[in-house]
Design an enzyme around this catalytic site. Structure first.
Site, short mmCIF file in Angstrom:
data_model
loop_
_atom_site.label_atom_id
_atom_site.label_comp_id
_atom_site.label_asym_id
_atom_site.label_seq_id
_atom_site.Cartn_x
_atom_site.Cartn_y
_atom_site.Cartn_z
N GLU A 17 -2.73 -7.56 14.61
CA GLU A 17 -3.19 -7.36 15.98
C GLU A 17 -4.35 -6.35 16.05
O GLU A 17 -4.63 -5.79 17.11
CB GLU A 17 -2.02 -6.92 16.85
CG GLU A 17 -1.03 -8.04 17.05
CD GLU A 17 0.22 -7.59 17.77
OE1 GLU A 17 0.30 -7.79 18.98
OE2 GLU A 17 1.10 -7.02 17.10
N SER A 189 2.54 -10.44 19.23
CA SER A 189 1.55 -11.44 19.64
C SER A 189 1.98 -12.87 19.27
O SER A 189 1.14 -13.73 19.06
CB SER A 189 0.18 -11.15 19.02
OG SER A 189 -0.40 -10.04 19.63
N ARG A 298 6.25 -1.84 28.15
CA ARG A 298 6.37 -3.04 29.00
C ARG A 298 7.65 -3.74 28.56
O ARG A 298 7.86 -3.95 27.36
CB ARG A 298 5.16 -3.95 28.79
CG ARG A 298 4.96 -4.96 29.94
CD ARG A 298 3.93 -6.00 29.58
NE ARG A 298 4.46 -6.90 28.59
CZ ARG A 298 3.83 -7.26 27.46
NH1 ARG A 298 2.62 -6.81 27.20
NH2 ARG A 298 4.41 -8.06 26.59
N ASP A 300 9.99 -7.10 28.83
CA ASP A 300 9.83 -8.52 29.15
C ASP A 300 11.18 -9.22 29.30
O ASP A 300 12.10 -8.97 28.52
CB ASP A 300 9.03 -9.23 28.05
CG ASP A 300 7.64 -8.64 27.86
OD1 ASP A 300 7.20 -7.85 28.71
OD2 ASP A 300 6.99 -8.98 26.84
N GLU A 313 12.33 -8.46 25.30
CA GLU A 313 11.92 -7.42 24.36
C GLU A 313 11.26 -6.26 25.10
O GLU A 313 10.92 -6.36 26.27
CB GLU A 313 10.94 -7.99 23.33
CG GLU A 313 9.67 -8.54 23.97
CD GLU A 313 8.53 -8.76 22.98
OE1 GLU A 313 8.60 -8.21 21.86
OE2 GLU A 313 7.56 -9.43 23.34
N ASN A 315 7.95 -3.62 24.57
CA ASN A 315 6.71 -3.38 23.83
C ASN A 315 6.30 -1.95 24.09
O ASN A 315 5.97 -1.59 25.22
CB ASN A 315 5.61 -4.32 24.34
CG ASN A 315 5.93 -5.77 23.99
OD1 ASN A 315 5.74 -6.19 22.87
ND2 ASN A 315 6.46 -6.50 24.97
N1 LIG Z 1 14.76 -17.16 23.65
C1 LIG Z 1 13.62 -17.61 24.18
N2 LIG Z 1 13.63 -18.51 25.19
C2 LIG Z 1 12.50 -19.00 25.74
N3 LIG Z 1 11.26 -18.63 25.35
C3 LIG Z 1 11.17 -17.74 24.34
C4 LIG Z 1 12.34 -17.17 23.72
N4 LIG Z 1 11.92 -16.31 22.78
C5 LIG Z 1 10.58 -16.34 22.79
N5 LIG Z 1 10.12 -17.20 23.72
C6 LIG Z 1 8.68 -17.50 23.99
O1 LIG Z 1 7.90 -17.00 22.90
C7 LIG Z 1 7.03 -15.95 23.32
C8 LIG Z 1 6.92 -14.90 22.23
O2 LIG Z 1 8.18 -14.37 21.88
P1 LIG Z 1 8.47 -12.81 21.82
O3 LIG Z 1 9.87 -12.63 21.34
O4 LIG Z 1 8.12 -12.20 23.12
O5 LIG Z 1 7.48 -12.35 20.66
P2 LIG Z 1 6.27 -11.30 20.62
O6 LIG Z 1 6.88 -9.99 20.27
O7 LIG Z 1 5.40 -11.82 19.53
O8 LIG Z 1 5.62 -11.30 21.98
C9 LIG Z 1 7.66 -15.45 24.62
O9 LIG Z 1 6.70 -14.85 25.44
C10 LIG Z 1 8.18 -16.76 25.20
O10 LIG Z 1 7.13 -17.56 25.76
MG LIG Z 2 6.55 -10.97 23.76
#
Ligand SMILES: Nc1ncnc2c1ncn2[C@@H]1O[C@H](COP(=O)(O)OP(=O)(O)O)[C@@H](O)[C@H]1O
Ligand SMILES: [Mg+2]
Length: 366
Positions: A17, A189, A298, A300, A313, A315
């Site tokens: 990143e 990301s 942040r 989410d 999660e 951040n």
């Molecule tokens: N359990 C889940 N159900 C639905 N969508 C998910 C789920 N986990 C991840 N996603 C999708 O994948 C994206 C990235 O996952 P995330 O865990 O937030 O990773 P990062 O830390 O890379 O942002 C999320 O913003 C969402 O769109």
């Molecule tokens: Mg995310």
């Protein structure tokens, strides 16, 4: 000489990143109030070298390291003074460091550890909060221990997967089922993340995630759901912002949707019933406190059509570009970008003072 507070923005970093950090830190540098601070930009190159940019330089320039001087922050308390490696001399003292670094080696407690050893003030979460926030496996364990709702998941070690993909796939299908999300435990990301709807996709997804980390998280898809984000600001009494909603351009909010295709929508405020929004904001503060976060984060969420809320999660160094959710949510809540940075600097100094109140060594009370 100046009596302005010296603020050093750390940008770049040794992670996938790096480029996102260049954008975030350029926006931060453009919004730091030059009347209040003497601002310095320190770039961390992909090979790990630290470079102090000349006043006119910084992350906005393509070849930002040109004209910059190699510096180091030594892991000894030296009043925040940088060390000029080219001359072998101590350089200027920094009052507050602002790591605007995303991903491993910057957002995960490593740089925070160096800042701790150097005994300086810095913006954002400390070593623990940063490390927990970056590790999706440990993070979810902390959420569960704190009674915070999160999608059903399991973690598998890369070695286990490699030794027996067939048996491992069967185990995952029995425990999690489809559709599921497969993620390397520590990245950001959306790098290395995919959704799987059947066994073939699961195998591909596991192979991809295994490229990036030695542990892999597999979790139940929360879809159909809204993706909702909350900005949190504070130390001991953190405050939650108005909520924002992401409508990903693709199937989910993957790397392309985040940075390449530019077809995702940010909706502020999020389209939620007031009671649901209140629940999300309350959960955001609980998440922040559960991982011992400081300054900013942040948080989410996934909000299901029945109004149930799942934490995705936290951040600890969220995106900071002009169009990033974190500054936008504070703007919508009544705190502009520059004011937000002022507050983050204040919070860094405040937490540094608070840490200074703790005894470092055994004190005999008898
Ligand atoms: N359990 C889940 N159900 C639905 N969508 C998910 C789920 N986990 C991840 N996603 C999708 O994948 C994206 C990235 O996952 P995330 O865990 O937030 O990773 P990062 O830390 O890379 O942002 C999320 O913003 C969402 O769109
Ligand atoms: Mg995310």
């Amino acid at each position: 000489m100046t009596d302005k507070l010296r603020v050093a923005v750390l940008f770049g970093g040794r992670s996938g990143e790096h480029e996102v950090s260049l954008q975030s830190s350029a926006a931060v540098l453009a919004n730091l109030d030059c009347r209040a601070y003497e601002v310095m930009a320190i770039g961390i190159a992909k090979d790990g070298q630290w470079w102090l940019c000349p006043p006119e330089g910084g992350p906005r320039e393509g070849r930002w390291w040109e004209g910059a001087r190699r510096v180091a922050l030594l892991p000894i308390p030296a009043e925040g003074r940088l060390y000029f490696l080219d001359e072998g001399k101590w350089g200027p003292k920094v009052d507050v460091f602002m790591p605007i670094l995303h991903g491993p080696m910057g957002e995960d407690g490593t740089v925070q550890g160096l800042l701790e050893l150097a005994g300086v003030s810095y913006v954002g979460a400390g070593v623990t909060g940063s490390a927990v926030g970056m590790d999706k496996d440990i993070m979810k364990k902390v959420f569960q221990a704190a009674g915070l709702p999160t999608p059903k998941h399991m973690t598998m070690r890369r070695k286990e997967w490699e030794q027996d993909p067939e048996g491992s796939a069967a185990k995952i299908m029995a425990a999690i089922g489809f559709p599921c999300f497969v993620k390397p435990v520590a990245l950001g990301s959306s790098v290395g993340i995919s959704m799987a709807k059947d066994k073939g996709e699961l195998i591909k997804a596991m192979e991809l995630a295994a490229k990036y980390h030695h542990r892999i998280l597999i979790e139940v898809s929360a879809a159909p759901c809204q993706e909702v984000e909350c900005a949190v600001l504070g130390n001991e009494s953190p405050k939650a912002s108005i909520l924002g909603e992401i409508v990903p351009g693709g199937h989910f909010y993957d790397y392309r949707a985040k940075y390449i295709d530019d077809n995702s929508q940010l909706i502020i405020p999020a389209r939620l019933a007031p009671a649901t929004a209140a629940k999300v904001r309350e959960l955001a503060v609980r998440v922040f406190q559960a991982v011992d976060c400081m300054g900013m984060a942040r948080v989410d969420f996934f909000v299901r059509p029945d109004g149930s809320v799942l934490v995705n999660e936290i951040n600890t160094i969220p995106g900071f570009t002009r169009i990033s959710m974190y500054p936008k949510l504070w703007e919508a809540t009544g705190l502009g970008f520059s004011g937000l940075l002022d507050r983050l600097i204040e919070l860094a100094l405040e937490h540094h003072r608070e840490k200074g109140r703790s005894a470092l060594f055994y004190e005999d009370e008898t």
